[in-house]
Write a protein that holds these residues in place. Sequence first.
Motif, PDB file in Angstrom:
ATOM      1  N   LYS A  77       0.838  -1.204   0.000  1.00 26.93           N
ATOM      2  CA  LYS A  77       0.000   0.000   0.000  1.00 26.93           C
ATOM      3  C   LYS A  77       0.866   1.244   0.000  1.00 26.93           C
ATOM      4  O   LYS A  77       0.546   2.237  -0.658  1.00 26.93           O
ATOM      5  CB  LYS A  77      -0.912   0.006   1.223  1.00 26.93           C
ATOM      6  N   LEU A  78       1.983   1.198   0.734  1.00 30.79           N
ATOM      7  CA  LEU A  78       2.841   2.379   0.801  1.00 30.79           C
ATOM      8  C   LEU A  78       3.523   2.661  -0.533  1.00 30.79           C
ATOM      9  O   LEU A  78       3.718   3.818  -0.903  1.00 30.79           O
ATOM     10  CB  LEU A  78       3.860   2.231   1.921  1.00 30.79           C
ATOM     11  N   VAL A  79       3.884   1.606  -1.232  1.00 30.58           N
ATOM     12  CA  VAL A  79       4.489   1.795  -2.562  1.00 30.58           C
ATOM     13  C   VAL A  79       3.501   2.535  -3.462  1.00 30.58           C
ATOM     14  O   VAL A  79       3.855   3.468  -4.176  1.00 30.58           O
ATOM     15  CB  VAL A  79       4.878   0.432  -3.186  1.00 30.58           C
ATOM     16  N   LYS A  80       2.237   2.138  -3.363  1.00 32.48           N
ATOM     17  CA  LYS A  80       1.212   2.785  -4.188  1.00 32.48           C
ATOM     18  C   LYS A  80       1.041   4.253  -3.815  1.00 32.48           C
ATOM     19  O   LYS A  80       0.585   5.060  -4.619  1.00 32.48           O
ATOM     20  CB  LYS A  80      -0.125   2.047  -4.038  1.00 32.48           C
ATOM     21  N   LYS A  81       1.411   4.590  -2.564  1.00 33.64           N
ATOM     22  CA  LYS A  81       1.310   5.978  -2.117  1.00 33.64           C
ATOM     23  C   LYS A  81       2.604   6.752  -2.367  1.00 33.64           C
ATOM     24  O   LYS A  81       2.746   7.881  -1.913  1.00 33.64           O
ATOM     25  CB  LYS A  81       1.001   6.030  -0.618  1.00 33.64           C
ATOM     26  N   GLY A  82       3.575   6.100  -3.011  1.00 33.37           N
ATOM     27  CA  GLY A  82       4.785   6.836  -3.373  1.00 33.37           C
ATOM     28  C   GLY A  82       5.952   6.706  -2.412  1.00 33.37           C
ATOM     29  O   GLY A  82       6.859   7.529  -2.415  1.00 33.37           O
ATOM     30  N   VAL A  83       5.936   5.647  -1.575  1.00 34.79           N
ATOM     31  CA  VAL A  83       7.073   5.413  -0.677  1.00 34.79           C
ATOM     32  C   VAL A  83       7.803   4.153  -1.136  1.00 34.79           C
ATOM     33  O   VAL A  83       7.222   3.068  -1.124  1.00 34.79           O
ATOM     34  CB  VAL A  83       6.607   5.225   0.782  1.00 34.79           C
ATOM     35  N   ALA A  84       9.048   4.304  -1.572  1.00 37.44           N
ATOM     36  CA  ALA A  84       9.787   3.140  -2.066  1.00 37.44           C
ATOM     37  C   ALA A  84      11.037   2.930  -1.225  1.00 37.44           C
ATOM     38  O   ALA A  84      11.362   3.737  -0.350  1.00 37.44           O
ATOM     39  CB  ALA A  84      10.150   3.321  -3.529  1.00 37.44           C
ATOM     40  N   ARG A  85      11.736   1.849  -1.526  1.00 33.18           N
ATOM     41  CA  ARG A  85      12.861   1.495  -0.680  1.00 33.18           C
ATOM     42  C   ARG A  85      13.915   0.711  -1.448  1.00 33.18           C
ATOM     43  O   ARG A  85      13.596  -0.113  -2.300  1.00 33.18           O
ATOM     44  CB  ARG A  85      12.350   0.615   0.458  1.00 33.18           C
ATOM     45  N   ALA A  86      15.182   1.005  -1.117  1.00 32.94           N
ATOM     46  CA  ALA A  86      16.283   0.150  -1.557  1.00 32.94           C
ATOM     47  C   ALA A  86      16.898  -0.451  -0.304  1.00 32.94           C
ATOM     48  O   ALA A  86      16.849   0.149   0.766  1.00 32.94           O
ATOM     49  CB  ALA A  86      17.306   0.958  -2.336  1.00 32.94           C
ATOM     50  N   PHE A  87      17.468  -1.643  -0.428  1.00 29.34           N
ATOM     51  CA  PHE A  87      17.796  -2.434   0.754  1.00 29.34           C
ATOM     52  C   PHE A  87      19.289  -2.459   1.088  1.00 29.34           C
ATOM     53  O   PHE A  87      20.138  -2.277   0.222  1.00 29.34           O
ATOM     54  CB  PHE A  87      17.317  -3.876   0.541  1.00 29.34           C
ATOM     55  N   GLN A  88      19.547  -2.739   2.355  1.00 24.47           N
ATOM     56  CA  GLN A  88      20.928  -2.911   2.811  1.00 24.47           C
ATOM     57  C   GLN A  88      21.577  -4.083   2.063  1.00 24.47           C
ATOM     58  O   GLN A  88      22.700  -3.986   1.603  1.00 24.47           O
ATOM     59  CB  GLN A  88      20.927  -3.174   4.322  1.00 24.47           C
ATOM     60  N   ILE A  89      20.834  -5.181   1.966  1.00 23.55           N
ATOM     61  CA  ILE A  89      21.234  -6.289   1.099  1.00 23.55           C
ATOM     62  C   ILE A  89      20.306  -6.210  -0.110  1.00 23.55           C
ATOM     63  O   ILE A  89      19.093  -6.331   0.046  1.00 23.55           O
ATOM     64  CB  ILE A  89      21.047  -7.642   1.803  1.00 23.55           C
ATOM     65  N   PRO A  90      20.850  -5.953  -1.316  1.00 21.53           N
ATOM     66  CA  PRO A  90      19.971  -5.720  -2.471  1.00 21.53           C
ATOM     67  C   PRO A  90      18.951  -6.837  -2.647  1.00 21.53           C
ATOM     68  O   PRO A  90      19.295  -8.010  -2.529  1.00 21.53           O
ATOM     69  CB  PRO A  90      20.936  -5.677  -3.649  1.00 21.53           C
ATOM     70  N   GLN A  91      17.710  -6.458  -2.886  1.00 24.32           N
ATOM     71  CA  GLN A  91      16.637  -7.432  -3.084  1.00 24.32           C
ATOM     72  C   GLN A  91      16.214  -7.404  -4.547  1.00 24.32           C
ATOM     73  O   GLN A  91      15.400  -6.597  -4.960  1.00 24.32           O
ATOM     74  CB  GLN A  91      15.447  -7.101  -2.184  1.00 24.32           C
ATOM     75  N   LEU A  92      16.829  -8.315  -5.305  1.00 25.47           N
ATOM     76  CA  LEU A  92      16.537  -8.346  -6.732  1.00 25.47           C
ATOM     77  C   LEU A  92      16.006  -9.718  -7.116  1.00 25.47           C
ATOM     78  O   LEU A  92      16.044 -10.647  -6.323  1.00 25.47           O
ATOM     79  CB  LEU A  92      17.813  -8.031  -7.521  1.00 25.47           C
ATOM     80  N   PHE A  93      15.499  -9.817  -8.338  1.00 25.80           N
ATOM     81  CA  PHE A  93      15.026 -11.112  -8.825  1.00 25.80           C
ATOM     82  C   PHE A  93      16.212 -11.821  -9.459  1.00 25.80           C
ATOM     83  O   PHE A  93      16.639 -11.497 -10.567  1.00 25.80           O
ATOM     84  CB  PHE A  93      13.874 -10.920  -9.808  1.00 25.80           C
ATOM     85  N   ALA A  94      16.739 -12.790  -8.729  1.00 22.88           N
ATOM     86  CA  ALA A  94      18.041 -13.380  -9.054  1.00 22.88           C
ATOM     87  C   ALA A  94      18.063 -14.064 -10.419  1.00 22.88           C
ATOM     88  O   ALA A  94      19.108 -14.155 -11.049  1.00 22.88           O
ATOM     89  CB  ALA A  94      18.436 -14.366  -7.966  1.00 22.88           C
TER      90      ALA A  94
END
Lengths: 250, 324
Positions: A77-94
């Motif tokens: 829900k927060l992403v839809k409201k414009g709050v995004a995040r990058a992670f300490q350990i990158p979270q990618l689709f491996a």
Amino acid sequence: MTDQVMMDVQGLEIRFGGVVAAAGINFQIYEGRNLAIIGPNGAGKTTFLNMCTGYLKPHAGKIIYEGEDVAGIGPRKLVKKGVARAFQIPQLFAEHSVRENILMAVAAASGYEAPLTRLEDISGASEADRILEMLKCSNLAERPVQELPEGQRKLIDIGVALALKPRLLFLDEPTSGVASTEKFAILEIIAEALEEENVTSVFVEHDEGIVERFADEVAVWNRGEVLYRGTPQDILTHPDVIRDVMGGHV
Amino acid sequence: MKPALFLAGILLCAIAPWIIPNSQVLLTIALSKGLAVLGVIVLLQAGQVSFGHALFYAIAAYGTAFLGKYFGGGELFLAMAIGTISAALAGLLVGLFVVRYRHIFFGMLNLSVSMIFFSILEKFYFITGGSDGLRVERPSVLGIAMERGPFEVVLFYVALVCAVLAMILIHRFLSSPLGNHLRAIKSNEVRLEYLGVSPRLVLLKGYIVSAALCGLGGSLMAVTLGVVTPEYAWWVRSGEFVFIAILGGSGSVGGAFVGALVYEGVRTYASAFAADVWQLILGGVLLVVILFAPKGLIGFIKQRKASNLRPRSSKSAAGEALSK
Ligand SMILES: Nc1ncnc2c1ncn2[C@@H]1O[C@H](COP(=O)(O)OP(=O)(O)OP(=O)(O)O)[C@@H](O)[C@H]1O
Ligand SMILES: [Mg+2]
């Protein structure tokens, strides 16, 4: 820089067993001010980000965003409201390439179109290339993400977050895992991208040089509390900060 | 897969009944099973193994049998549609429950639901015919009643067309944003959440697609064999789908059908010549596949094809999966 409060955190508390990771935090995030969070390991910085992005539900307190308490509502829900995040350990689709990782974020942000359109043919596909170019990663586009070194994965992780078109972006140690000689160059790229996309950022950072150069404001975290807040010049030369947080050296 | 290889495979399959004696029914069975296996492969993309997908296969098969029983024989395409739709609806219902779980729990919950259905089929004798099952009336085809011989020919080509369409559509589905998000469940659900995507909803959509494919396969199987029994829902059947998926190669849509054709072929011919050892032979084949061709038979075929063109395949294993 403005005095417009974007996110207003009131009395935030969370414990893990006996560990108090947030001990009644009162804190405001202002629109357009890039805020650095510094503090020793285990101070509760990541936990704070986890709460501000909806991932962890605090035991007490409120997080007011766009006039609404968003504490514990979940990242979706927060992403839809414009709050995004990058992670300490990158979270990618491996199992996907760099470009596909960004495209999947573009697709998520724009919603599914015709169900049988290929990912690379979606109408926002050029957006992915624009982001990669902005991050100076166009040459990595076809590489599988798990082949990349940590520093580059972090940059792609930020690219994924930017593809969501956030207003507010939390970055957890964007330059850890990057060789110290490259840190400034990488942060230069990130800072320019944030500026261009008009994103307010909150970033956790251990490197004082980086903080001094890129932060408009600094907050010092320790044991689940915000000890100091101010301009980089004031905070980084504050004798108590030097003693408590930086172990006595600058 | 290269379009040329894909076309060659289809053509070969289309003319096979005219070359290999008595193979037509066998091929129809293999194609029907292949559709169900493709359903299992859709979920394998998300890293989830279902040991209960025979449930949807059986629901569609019984749906087909009921249609014939209560509506005077029925119509082939209507039976297929009803089977597929009822399986998809069952997929929605079961899916709402199981998509909250992952890995072993996901697999075992699917198994439990299918075994409950299996018992219902056995116990409600007056409706389902119990363990004897139900006879499936031969349906008309577009209103034309057919003798057995021509009906089997038509059925084979209908199954082949379904298989080809399913491969094309599912390949496109898996390349779409939704399909990629489905595959992302395997690698990073946290990031999916942080994209604003619900992994459960994505898995539910994949689950419905997978149930529908099992349903289509089950309907075709019911009319091919002319009988449905609770055995359609038996857990061994579900296990067989998973077995064939690994045998054929779960990384691409063609694997389902290559696997099913080889599986049914070995089963039939080996059991004719060496009645008691066909499981042993298949077990051995799977062992060899897992050890030497981890991308299944289809991966092996593609690799051979590629090595004919280049001295050594330069593509990485991960890159080649789904890179048809
Ligand atoms: N999910 C969790 N379960 C239990 N304890 C946790 C959890 N998350 C954090 N903690 C604990 O809370 C404290 C704060 O952790 P946090 O990760 O927020 O620190 P940090 O400031 O980000 O540290 P670092 O600089 O090492 O990243 C630590 O003692 C940590 O062990
Ligand atoms: Mg941290």
